[in-house]
Design an enzyme around this catalytic site. Structure first.
Site, PDB file in Angstrom:
ATOM      1  N   HIS A  57       0.830  -1.206   0.000  1.00 13.55           N
ATOM      2  CA  HIS A  57       0.000   0.000   0.000  1.00 13.55           C
ATOM      3  C   HIS A  57       0.870   1.263   0.000  1.00 13.55           C
ATOM      4  O   HIS A  57       0.703   2.150  -0.851  1.00 13.55           O
ATOM      5  CB  HIS A  57      -0.911  -0.011   1.223  1.00 13.55           C
ATOM      6  CG  HIS A  57      -1.777   1.200   1.373  1.00 13.55           C
ATOM      7  ND1 HIS A  57      -3.106   1.223   1.020  1.00 13.55           N
ATOM      8  CD2 HIS A  57      -1.499   2.463   1.832  1.00 13.55           C
ATOM      9  CE1 HIS A  57      -3.613   2.421   1.251  1.00 13.55           C
ATOM     10  NE2 HIS A  57      -2.656   3.195   1.752  1.00 13.55           N
ATOM     11  N   GLU A  58       1.787   1.340   0.942  1.00  8.68           N
ATOM     12  CA  GLU A  58       2.614   2.542   1.032  1.00  8.68           C
ATOM     13  C   GLU A  58       3.528   2.680  -0.179  1.00  8.68           C
ATOM     14  O   GLU A  58       3.821   3.794  -0.617  1.00  8.68           O
ATOM     15  CB  GLU A  58       3.430   2.535   2.329  1.00  8.68           C
ATOM     16  CG  GLU A  58       2.591   2.567   3.602  1.00  8.68           C
ATOM     17  CD  GLU A  58       1.592   3.716   3.647  1.00  8.68           C
ATOM     18  OE1 GLU A  58       1.851   4.771   3.023  1.00  8.68           O
ATOM     19  OE2 GLU A  58       0.549   3.558   4.306  1.00  8.68           O
ATOM     20  N   HIS A 107       1.737   4.491  -2.890  1.00  9.01           N
ATOM     21  CA  HIS A 107       1.872   5.945  -2.728  1.00  9.01           C
ATOM     22  C   HIS A 107       3.226   6.420  -3.247  1.00  9.01           C
ATOM     23  O   HIS A 107       3.331   7.467  -3.901  1.00  9.01           O
ATOM     24  CB  HIS A 107       1.758   6.320  -1.245  1.00  9.01           C
ATOM     25  CG  HIS A 107       0.369   6.354  -0.702  1.00  9.01           C
ATOM     26  ND1 HIS A 107      -0.664   7.040  -1.303  1.00  9.01           N
ATOM     27  CD2 HIS A 107      -0.163   5.797   0.427  1.00  9.01           C
ATOM     28  CE1 HIS A 107      -1.766   6.907  -0.580  1.00  9.01           C
ATOM     29  NE2 HIS A 107      -1.489   6.149   0.469  1.00  9.01           N
ATOM     30  N   HIS A 117       3.358   6.843  -6.893  1.00  8.79           N
ATOM     31  CA  HIS A 117       2.636   8.058  -7.295  1.00  8.79           C
ATOM     32  C   HIS A 117       3.581   9.266  -7.234  1.00  8.79           C
ATOM     33  O   HIS A 117       3.509  10.173  -8.082  1.00  8.79           O
ATOM     34  CB  HIS A 117       1.438   8.244  -6.365  1.00  8.79           C
ATOM     35  CG  HIS A 117       0.335   9.076  -6.939  1.00  8.79           C
ATOM     36  ND1 HIS A 117      -0.830   9.333  -6.237  1.00  8.79           N
ATOM     37  CD2 HIS A 117       0.189   9.727  -8.116  1.00  8.79           C
ATOM     38  CE1 HIS A 117      -1.629  10.084  -6.966  1.00  8.79           C
ATOM     39  NE2 HIS A 117      -1.033  10.344  -8.114  1.00  8.79           N
TER      40      HIS A 117
END
Length: 672
Positions: A464-465, A468, A471
Site C-alpha cells: 500500500h505505502e 503511494h 505516485h
C-alpha cells in the site's frame, strides 16, 4: 559554523546531510528560510510590472522553496524519530506556519494579482496545466480567507493558528501514551503464542529495556498477541490499553482537544460561508457533498454489518465451547477469528508468517514495479536519519528517477501507523527536480540476526505505502503544488490500494514468499489456501473501518458536538454497531482526523478510492494478464504521472473509460 540545512548539499542525489544535522540546527534554519520565503513573496507584490502567470503564479510556486527544503527534512525526522527537542520544535513551528500561511493567503496585494489573472485567464494563452494551477491557486486563497475582511479575517487567522497547535498536541499526546505503555510477559503468560509472536515480544521487551518479552501498543506486536494468546485476561488488558490511547486522563488526554478542534472547524467553515465543515471540506473532493459520502458508506454498511453479526454468532459458540459464559467481547474477536481461519481454511498464521520475510516482500514490491513500469532499484550506501532506515536509487532505462527511503521497524520514537511522504517532490519549474520519497511503517523488529517476518496485513501495508511512493516517483508535472500525491483526498488512496492487488497475484507470492529458514518457496497448497482466505473476516474489518468513517462524517456534518464521546456513542447506537467490535480509531486516538485536518471529513476516502481500485484492477484482469504492458502504460500515463494536473474524475475516466460503481468493491470484500 554554517548551518547544514541552509548550505548546499554536496551529497549523493543532494540528500540531506544527516550526519551533520543536529536538532539545534532546525530552529535557526526555520526562521532563516521563513524570512527568505517572506522576502520572495514581497518581491512578487512589490514589482511595478503588471501581473503575469510567470511573475505571479510561477514566482509563488518557487517562493517557498527554502522553507520546503528545511521542513521536508524536519517533519520527516520528527514523525519517524522524535526527541523531546523535536517535539518542542513542532509545538513552536505549527502556529508560526499557520500564521504565515494566513499572512500569504490573506495578502490583499498578492490576491489582487492572482484575481487579475483569473479574470483574464482566457486571454493568457495558458497550457492546460497552467490553467489548472491558476484555478487551484485562486481556490486555495479564497478557501483560506482571501475574501474576508476586518474582524472575520482576524478571527480566521486565530482559528487556524489554534487548530495547528491542537493538531500537534493531539499527535504528541498519542505518541506519549503509545510510548509509555507496555506489558511484560512472564513465562506463564506465553500460553498459545507461536514462536514468531514470542520472538517479536522479546524484541519489543529489549526496546523497552525489559529483561524478557513484552507486549507494546505497536499493531505489529499487539495484533498477533490478541490473535494467539489463550490468556483472556491478558488479551483484555492489552486490548483495553490499546483502545484507551488518548483517553487516560492527565496531560495526554485528547478528549478536550477533540472537542475544541471540532468547534473551531465549524467556526472556520461558517466564517467562510459554509453550512458545515463537511460541506467546506468535501467541496474540493471527488465526492463533493456529505450526502454522496453517506450514501456510499451506508451502501456498504448493511452487508458488512450482516456479515460481521453472522461471524459473531459462530465465534460466540466457540467462546462458550471453551468454557467462557457471557457475550463475545472485543478482546475475543481476533483470537476466535484466527481460530475460525484455522478451522474453515486450514490456515494458521504461524505457518504463513515464515514465508513473508520483510526483505523478500520489499523485493516483491520492487519486482512488481519493474514489470509494470520498468523501474529498477539499487541499494545506496548513504547516511540517513536512523540506522533502521535504508535507501535505494530508482532508475529507468539507466536514467535517475528518484531516491526511495524505507523505514520499516516500530520504535518508541516513531508515531504509529504507516505513511508515505517526500523530503523533496518532483517538479520541472526549477529544473528537472527528482523526488526523495519515504515509506514509514511500524513492523515488529526482529531480534538481532533474525529476519523480519510480516503478517499478511503487514505485507499489504508495505505494498500500500509503496503504491503511494510510485505516485510520487512517477510524477511528471511542471509545478510542485500539483506533484505526486497532491490530489483530491478521496483519489490519493487509489494508487496505493490498487497496488495492494499485486500482492495477491499468485506468481508474485510464488516467487517471493520463501521460507525464512529453508529458503523454500511457499507450497502451492498453502498459497492457494492463503488466497482463498483473502476475504476472511472482512465483515469485521469493514465494520471497524466504516464505523470510524461514519463517526468522522457525523462530527463534521452539522453543528460541532459539545461532547465528542457522547456524539460518537450516539452515532454507533444509531447505525447498530455490533457490541463485539469497536471503531478502528476511536475519537481520542483518531489521528487521521485530529492530528491535522488532512482526513477530517475524509476518512471515507479509503472506501471511495476502493470503489475505483477494485474496478481499476479489473482492467488488468480483463486482459488476462495482471502485468499487461498496455494497461500499465495507461495507468502511468493517466493517473500516476499526472499528479493533480487534471481533475480526478477526468483522470480515472481517461484510464478506464467511465467511473465505477460499488459492485466491484462488494465483490472484492466478499460482501456481494
Amino acid at each position: 559554523m554554517t548551518n547544514p540545512l541552509l548550505s548546499a548539499w554536496d551529497t549523493p542525489f543532494e540528500l540531506p546531510p544527516f550526519d551533520r544535522i543536529t536538532d539545534a540546527d532546525f530552529e535557526p534554519a526555520f526562521h532563516a528560510a521563513l524570512d527568505d520565503t517572506r522576502a520572495a513573496i514581497a518581491a512578487i507584490t512589490d514589482t511595478p510590472d503588471a501581473p503575469t502567470f510567470a511573475n505571479t503564479v510561477e514566482a509563488l510556486e518557487l517562493a517557498d522553496a527554502p522553507l520546503d527544503r528545511v521542513l521536508g527534512v524536519f517533519y520527516n525526522v520528527a514523525g519517524s524519530d522524535s526527541t523531546p527537542a523535536r517535539e518542542e520544535l513542532q509545538r513552536m513551528f505549527s502556529p508560526l506556519l499557520a500564521a504565515f500561511s494566513s499572512e500569504v493567503t490573506m495578502n490583499a496585494d498578492l490576491f489582487q494579482r492572482i484575481e487579475a489573472l483569473w479574470q483574464a485567464r482566457d486571454t493568457l494563452g495558458l497550457t492546460d496545466e497552467q490553467a489548472r494551477v491558476l484555478m487551484l491557486t485562486r481556490r486555495r486563497f479564497v478557501r483560506s480567507g482571501a475574501l474576508l475582511e476586518g474582524a472575520d479575517r482576524d478571527r480566521l487567522k486565530e482559528v487556524l493558528e489554534r487548530l495547528a497547535s491542537l493538531g500537534t498536541e493531539f499527535t504528541q499526546n498519542l505518541l506519549a501514551d503509545e510510548r509509555s505503555w507496555f506489558m511484560p510477559l512472564a513465562e506463564g503468560d506465553l500460553d498459545g503464542l507461536p514462536e514468531f509472536v514470542t520472538d517479536a515480544a522479546r524484541a519489543a521487551g529489549t526496546e523497552k529495556g525489559v529483561d524478557g518479552p513484552a507486549v507494546t501498543l505497536s499493531r505489529s506486536v499487539i495484533t498477533p498477541f490478541l490473535q494467539h494468546s489463550t490468556r483472556r485476561d491478558l488479551r483484555r488488558k492489552a486490548y483495553e490499553a490499546y483502545t484507551a490511547r488518548g483517553a487516560n486522563g492527565g496531560d495526554t488526554d485528547n478528549r478536550a482537544i477533540a472537542a475544541e478542534t471540532l468547534s473551531l472547524r465549524e467556526e472556520r467553515a461558517r466564517l467562510l460561508g459554509y453550512d458545515s465543515f463537511a460541506a467546506f471540506k468535501l467541496e474540493t473532493e471527488m465526492a463533493g457533498t456529505p450526502d454522496r459520502v453517506r450514501d456510499l458508506l451506508m451502501q456498504v454498511w448493511e452487508p458488512a454489518r450482516e456479515a460481521a453479526n453472522k461471524d459473531a454468532v459462530r465465534m460466540t459458540e466457540m467462546l462458550h465451547a471453551d468454557g467462557h459464559n457471557g457475550e463475545l467481547e472485543p478482546w475475543d474477536w481476533h483470537f476466535y477469528a484466527e481460530r475460525r481461519r484455522e478451522a474453515e481454511h486450514d490456515l494458521d498464521e504461524a505457518e504463513i508468517k515464515p514465508f513473508l520475510q520483510l526483505d523478500r516482500m520489499i523485493e516483491a514490491s520492487f519486482d512488481t514495479a519493474n514489470r509494470l513500469f520498468g523501474l529498477e532499484f539499487a541499494p545506496l550506501d548513504v547516511t540517513l536519519y536512523h540506522p533502521d532506515a535504508r535507501a535505494w536509487e530508482v532508475t529507468r532505462d539507466g536514467q535517475h528517477v528518484a531516491v526511495f527511503v524505507g523505514d520499516y521497524f516500530a520504535r518508541g520514537s516513531k508515531r504509529s501507523g504507516a505513511w508515505c511522504s517526500a523530503m523533496r517532490s518532483q517538479q520541472k519549474l526549477a529544473g528537472d527536480i527528482r523526488p526523495i520519497v519515504v515509506n514509514v511503517c511500524n513492523f515488529a523488529k526482529p531480534e538481532d540476526g533474525q529476519p523480519g517476518l510480516l503478517s499478511w496485513d503487514d505485507a499489504r501495508t508495505l505494498f500500500h505505502e509503496f503504491g503511494h511512493a510510485l505516485h510520487q516517483m512517477l510524477s511528471d508535472v511542471t509545478y510542485s503544488s500539483i506533484s505526486g500525491t497532491s490530489v483530491a483526498r478521496d483519489f490519493v488512496e487509489l494508487p496505493s490500494q490498487l497496488y495492494e492487488h499485486w500482492l495477491e497475484v499468485p506468481e508474485v507470492l510464488g516467487k517471493f514468499a520463501t521460507h525464512a529458514r529453508t529458503g523454500e518457496a511457499m507450497p502451492k497448497a498453502l498459497l492457494d489456501k492463503l488466497l482463498a482466505a483473502s476475504t476472511h473476516d472482512t465483515g469485521f474489518q469493514t465494520v471497524e473501518f466504516l464505523s470510524s468513517a461514519i463517526v468522522d462524517l457525523d462530527f463534521h456534518d452539522g453543528a460541532a458536538p459539545a461532547d465528542p464521546m457522547e456524539a460518537q456513542a450516539a452515532t454507533l447506537e444509531r447505525i447498530g454497531m455490533p457490541s463485539a467490535i469497536r471503531m478502528r480509531h476511536a475519537t481520542p486516538h483518531f489521528a487521521h482526523v485530529f492530528a491535522g485536518d488532512g482526513y477530517s471529513s475524509g476518512y471515507y476516502s479509503y472506501m471511495w478510492s476502493e470503489v475505483m481500485d477494485a474496478d481499476a484492477f479489473d482492467a488488468f484482469t480483463e486482459t488476462g494478464d495482471a502485468f499487461d504492458p498496455a494497461m500499465a502504460v495507461k495507468l502511468e500515463e493517466h493517473i500516476l504521472s499526472k499528479g493533480g494536473s487534471v481533475d480526478a474524475a477526468d483522470l480515472y475516466t481517461a484510464f478506464r473509460g467511465r467511473l465505477p460503481g460499488v459492485d466491484p468493491l462488494l465483490k472484492g470484500r466478499g460482501l456481494a
